[in-house]
Design a protein around this motif. Sequence first.
Motif, PDB file in Angstrom:
ATOM      1  N   MET A 116       0.754  -1.760  -0.187  1.00 51.48           N
ATOM      2  CA  MET A 116      -0.001   0.559  -0.011  1.00 51.48           C
ATOM      3  C   MET A 116       0.950   1.147   0.086  1.00 51.48           C
ATOM      4  N   LEU A 117       2.398   1.169   0.315  1.00 52.25           N
ATOM      5  CA  LEU A 117       3.210   2.229   0.862  1.00 52.25           C
ATOM      6  C   LEU A 117       3.756   2.141  -0.836  1.00 52.25           C
ATOM      7  N   ALA A 118       3.766   1.164  -0.995  1.00 49.36           N
ATOM      8  CA  ALA A 118       3.947   1.590  -2.304  1.00 49.36           C
ATOM      9  C   ALA A 118       3.531   1.942  -3.421  1.00 49.36           C
ATOM     10  N   SER A 119       2.262   1.835  -3.353  1.00 51.00           N
ATOM     11  CA  SER A 119       1.140   2.118  -4.173  1.00 51.00           C
ATOM     12  C   SER A 119       0.865   3.864  -3.567  1.00 51.00           C
ATOM     13  N   PHE A 120       1.211   3.591  -2.907  1.00 50.88           N
ATOM     14  CA  PHE A 120       0.744   5.376  -2.238  1.00 50.88           C
ATOM     15  C   PHE A 120       2.374   6.472  -2.610  1.00 50.88           C
ATOM     16  N   ALA A 121       3.301   5.812  -2.753  1.00 50.35           N
ATOM     17  CA  ALA A 121       4.499   6.944  -2.770  1.00 50.35           C
ATOM     18  C   ALA A 121       4.608   7.313  -4.461  1.00 50.35           C
ATOM     19  N   GLU A 122       4.072   6.367  -5.353  1.00 57.63           N
ATOM     20  CA  GLU A 122       4.222   5.799  -6.977  1.00 57.63           C
ATOM     21  C   GLU A 122       2.827   7.544  -7.396  1.00 57.63           C
ATOM     22  N   ARG A 123       1.078   7.840  -6.107  1.00 54.65           N
ATOM     23  CA  ARG A 123       0.535   8.140  -6.500  1.00 54.65           C
ATOM     24  C   ARG A 123       1.303   9.973  -6.322  1.00 54.65           C
ATOM     25  N   LEU A 124       2.135   9.782  -4.750  1.00 56.25           N
ATOM     26  CA  LEU A 124       2.619  10.765  -4.943  1.00 56.25           C
ATOM     27  C   LEU A 124       3.427  11.613  -6.352  1.00 56.25           C
ATOM     28  N   LYS A 125       4.104  10.847  -7.127  1.00 50.98           N
ATOM     29  CA  LYS A 125       5.262  11.369  -7.535  1.00 50.98           C
ATOM     30  C   LYS A 125       4.161  11.983  -8.367  1.00 50.98           C
ATOM     31  N   LYS A 126       2.571  11.808  -8.963  1.00 51.14           N
ATOM     32  CA  LYS A 126       2.051  12.430  -9.819  1.00 51.14           C
ATOM     33  C   LYS A 126       0.980  13.804  -9.047  1.00 51.14           C
ATOM     34  N   LEU A 127       1.946  13.949  -7.801  1.00 54.62           N
ATOM     35  CA  LEU A 127       0.893  15.370  -7.788  1.00 54.62           C
ATOM     36  C   LEU A 127       1.653  16.982  -7.319  1.00 54.62           C
ATOM     37  N   PRO A 128       1.302  17.910  -7.406  1.00 55.49           N
ATOM     38  CA  PRO A 128       1.807  19.418  -7.281  1.00 55.49           C
ATOM     39  C   PRO A 128       2.350  18.953  -5.935  1.00 55.49           C
ATOM     40  N   GLU A 129       4.079  19.561  -6.415  1.00 53.23           N
ATOM     41  CA  GLU A 129       4.896  20.115  -5.289  1.00 53.23           C
ATOM     42  C   GLU A 129       4.474  20.186  -3.673  1.00 53.23           C
ATOM     43  N   ASP A 130       3.428  21.306  -4.222  1.00 53.00           N
ATOM     44  CA  ASP A 130       2.878  22.005  -2.515  1.00 53.00           C
ATOM     45  C   ASP A 130       1.952  20.850  -2.044  1.00 53.00           C
ATOM     46  N   VAL A 131       1.327  19.913  -2.365  1.00 46.63           N
ATOM     47  CA  VAL A 131       1.007  18.583  -2.183  1.00 46.63           C
ATOM     48  C   VAL A 131       1.878  17.674  -1.383  1.00 46.63           C
ATOM     49  N   ARG A 132       2.665  17.160  -2.185  1.00 46.26           N
ATOM     50  CA  ARG A 132       3.586  15.901  -2.211  1.00 46.26           C
ATOM     51  C   ARG A 132       4.418  16.877  -0.893  1.00 46.26           C
ATOM     52  N   ASP A 133       4.689  18.234  -0.335  1.00 45.74           N
ATOM     53  CA  ASP A 133       5.490  18.562   0.102  1.00 45.74           C
ATOM     54  C   ASP A 133       4.907  18.730   1.728  1.00 45.74           C
ATOM     55  N   ARG A 134       3.716  18.668   1.544  1.00 44.92           N
ATOM     56  CA  ARG A 134       2.575  18.034   3.060  1.00 44.92           C
ATOM     57  C   ARG A 134       3.202  17.196   3.922  1.00 44.92           C
ATOM     58  N   ILE A 135       2.892  16.115   2.552  1.00 44.51           N
ATOM     59  CA  ILE A 135       2.498  14.377   3.141  1.00 44.51           C
ATOM     60  C   ILE A 135       4.073  13.984   3.438  1.00 44.51           C
TER      61      ILE A 135
END
Length: 273
Positions: free
Chosen positions: A80-99
Amino acid sequence: MRFGTRNDSLLAEGARAHYREPLYYTKNYKSRTADVAFYRDLAARSGGPVLEYGCGNGRITIPIAQQGVEIVGMDHAKEMLASFAERLKKLPEDVRDRITLVRGDMRKKRIRKRFKLVLCTFNSLLHLYDRADIEGFLACVRSHLQPGGRLVFDVSMPSASELARDPNRGFRVPPMRYPATGELVRYAEYFDYDAARQILYVTMKFEPVDAPERAWTTLLAHRQYHPKELEALLHYNGFEVESVTSDFDKTPLDRYTDSAVWTARLGRKGARS
Ligand SMILES: C[S@@+](CC[C@H](N)C(=O)[O-])C[C@H]1O[C@@H](n2cnc3c(N)ncnc32)[C@H](O)[C@@H]1O
């Protein structure tokens, strides 16, 4: 004290198997949106930071971060965390930085940070099977809550008719495309309740329409928590229940409730520990 005679390896399998296929998980719960909106708005009102136990592959975590809220997601399932990490790659940087993602067991993992809001979303709490599990979890929550902070979680209400189902009878839905392979599969669920341990075993059977000999099963084990048991566990572990509501629409719990939504804060004794 040990209850019941069920095989512990079966329980270990039922605790993990459903989370080894994040693609299927995502497809299966795509239409579940009321809880996402509920937690997203709650987190935005709290201002954060938020800790989410059982974050999975981010179904609820990401919308919270998209509201501008800082959030730590914890899960013990590497798939589940690997799948989450894949999703993070597609998010804007500011959203990614908050997670921030943390791999860990919510019964014992401690991080050096305190939160205004601690969440345990979508039945993750039903993977705490014994008293020691839930006491370990609540001790972790106590150590992660800021003064005045809240613990909010949702759990399916035990359903007398589901628990009484004949374990040999399959409950079927129309065939579907299995996301990992694209093949058409027949799907059925079998319910088997271990009343001694209060654990509902759901066996999900997948049978390729063109190759039934390749059928496989996935086991899911959910502890059944009746509301008065949960209230007592929270009370004796230092929490005061603020509210218990029904199905994310803030109406009172009743006999028709599917998901019970609990909000608790530290009582005087819990706040001292
Ligand atoms: C039903 S999923 C919920 C995932 C996500 N919150 C969502 O709403 O889609 C339950 C999650 O709890 C995680 N989980 C179960 N037991 C856990 C434990 N002891 N420690 C950490 N995570 C756990 C599972 O790996 C799984 O990702």
